[in-house]
Design a protein around this motif. Sequence first.
Motif, PDB file in Angstrom:
ATOM      1  N   GLY A  12       0.790  -1.220   0.000  1.00 31.23           N
ATOM      2  CA  GLY A  12       0.000   0.000   0.000  1.00 31.23           C
ATOM      3  C   GLY A  12       0.825   1.274   0.000  1.00 31.23           C
ATOM      4  O   GLY A  12       0.282   2.354   0.211  1.00 31.23           O
ATOM      5  N   LEU A  13       2.129   1.145  -0.258  1.00 29.91           N
ATOM      6  CA  LEU A  13       2.991   2.326  -0.241  1.00 29.91           C
ATOM      7  C   LEU A  13       3.625   2.580  -1.596  1.00 29.91           C
ATOM      8  O   LEU A  13       3.855   1.666  -2.389  1.00 29.91           O
ATOM      9  CB  LEU A  13       4.102   2.151   0.801  1.00 29.91           C
ATOM     10  CG  LEU A  13       3.654   2.059   2.251  1.00 29.91           C
ATOM     11  CD1 LEU A  13       4.845   1.774   3.154  1.00 29.91           C
ATOM     12  CD2 LEU A  13       2.945   3.343   2.683  1.00 29.91           C
ATOM     13  N   LEU A  14       3.918   3.832  -1.826  1.00 31.98           N
ATOM     14  CA  LEU A  14       4.611   4.274  -3.026  1.00 31.98           C
ATOM     15  C   LEU A  14       5.890   4.969  -2.586  1.00 31.98           C
ATOM     16  O   LEU A  14       5.845   5.925  -1.806  1.00 31.98           O
ATOM     17  CB  LEU A  14       3.731   5.248  -3.817  1.00 31.98           C
ATOM     18  CG  LEU A  14       4.353   5.831  -5.071  1.00 31.98           C
ATOM     19  CD1 LEU A  14       4.498   4.744  -6.146  1.00 31.98           C
ATOM     20  CD2 LEU A  14       3.496   6.978  -5.598  1.00 31.98           C
ATOM     21  N   LEU A  43      -0.914   4.569  -0.975  1.00 34.03           N
ATOM     22  CA  LEU A  43      -1.748   4.399  -2.168  1.00 34.03           C
ATOM     23  C   LEU A  43      -3.191   4.137  -1.770  1.00 34.03           C
ATOM     24  O   LEU A  43      -3.469   3.235  -0.971  1.00 34.03           O
ATOM     25  CB  LEU A  43      -1.224   3.244  -3.024  1.00 34.03           C
ATOM     26  CG  LEU A  43       0.112   3.532  -3.698  1.00 34.03           C
ATOM     27  CD1 LEU A  43       0.733   2.249  -4.211  1.00 34.03           C
ATOM     28  CD2 LEU A  43      -0.078   4.534  -4.816  1.00 34.03           C
ATOM     29  N   PRO A  44      -4.105   4.923  -2.324  1.00 32.85           N
ATOM     30  CA  PRO A  44      -5.519   4.719  -2.002  1.00 32.85           C
ATOM     31  C   PRO A  44      -5.989   3.331  -2.418  1.00 32.85           C
ATOM     32  O   PRO A  44      -5.670   2.858  -3.499  1.00 32.85           O
ATOM     33  CB  PRO A  44      -6.230   5.803  -2.818  1.00 32.85           C
ATOM     34  CG  PRO A  44      -5.195   6.699  -3.358  1.00 32.85           C
ATOM     35  CD  PRO A  44      -3.881   5.980  -3.273  1.00 32.85           C
ATOM     36  N   GLY A  45      -6.710   2.677  -1.533  1.00 32.09           N
ATOM     37  CA  GLY A  45      -7.310   1.387  -1.866  1.00 32.09           C
ATOM     38  C   GLY A  45      -6.356   0.215  -1.886  1.00 32.09           C
ATOM     39  O   GLY A  45      -6.736  -0.873  -2.287  1.00 32.09           O
ATOM     40  N   ARG A  46      -5.107   0.407  -1.502  1.00 32.44           N
ATOM     41  CA  ARG A  46      -4.144  -0.701  -1.490  1.00 32.44           C
ATOM     42  C   ARG A  46      -3.647  -0.903  -0.072  1.00 32.44           C
ATOM     43  O   ARG A  46      -3.483   0.032   0.683  1.00 32.44           O
ATOM     44  CB  ARG A  46      -2.945  -0.398  -2.388  1.00 32.44           C
ATOM     45  CG  ARG A  46      -3.312  -0.385  -3.866  1.00 32.44           C
ATOM     46  CD  ARG A  46      -2.081  -0.153  -4.661  1.00 32.44           C
ATOM     47  NE  ARG A  46      -1.898  -1.321  -5.530  1.00 32.44           N
ATOM     48  CZ  ARG A  46      -0.862  -1.481  -6.319  1.00 32.44           C
ATOM     49  NH1 ARG A  46       0.111  -0.619  -6.325  1.00 32.44           N
ATOM     50  NH2 ARG A  46      -0.772  -2.534  -7.084  1.00 32.44           N
ATOM     51  N   SER A  47      -3.360  -2.125   0.240  1.00 30.65           N
ATOM     52  CA  SER A  47      -2.768  -2.398   1.560  1.00 30.65           C
ATOM     53  C   SER A  47      -1.818  -3.561   1.475  1.00 30.65           C
ATOM     54  O   SER A  47      -1.697  -4.226   0.497  1.00 30.65           O
ATOM     55  CB  SER A  47      -3.859  -2.699   2.578  1.00 30.65           C
ATOM     56  OG  SER A  47      -4.663  -3.771   2.153  1.00 30.65           O
TER      57      SER A  47
END
Length: 143
Positions: A25-27, A139-143
């Motif tokens: 969920g990270l960029l 990141l939206p919607g990611r984990s």
Amino acid sequence: MSDIVRTDAAPPPVGAYPHARRVGGLLFLSGIGPRNPATNAIPGNEVDADGRLLGYDIAAQTHAVFANVRAVLEASGARWQDLVDVTVYLTDMARDFAAYNAIWAEYFPDAGAAPCRTTLGIDALPTPIAIELKCVAALPGRS
């Protein structure tokens, strides 16, 4: 697993690395500078006839680096508001911190919603720029 991000909307990296990499969920953004994506010119730099740097405009470079970070975020499916951590490198902390900090406040008017930030004074960057940002976004919607 990770996804590599590259975009023509930001200046090309100066080495063999991507603009960003998605991991869970990270960029994670590579160091981003203020070079113009279309021309590779450095906004605010003043050079002599031999190409030696005479001076620079930290405000112009700060606005440009923020635009380049935004371009990488958008190419990655993230937004400016998704930034969670920013490391800032300034080549002249004494001269440039106040101006840079004022521009930061324009882009992040609510300190409570701003990303965490560390600002470092360093001797030089790989190109004749005065500022570079290293960023992490959620990141939206990611984990």
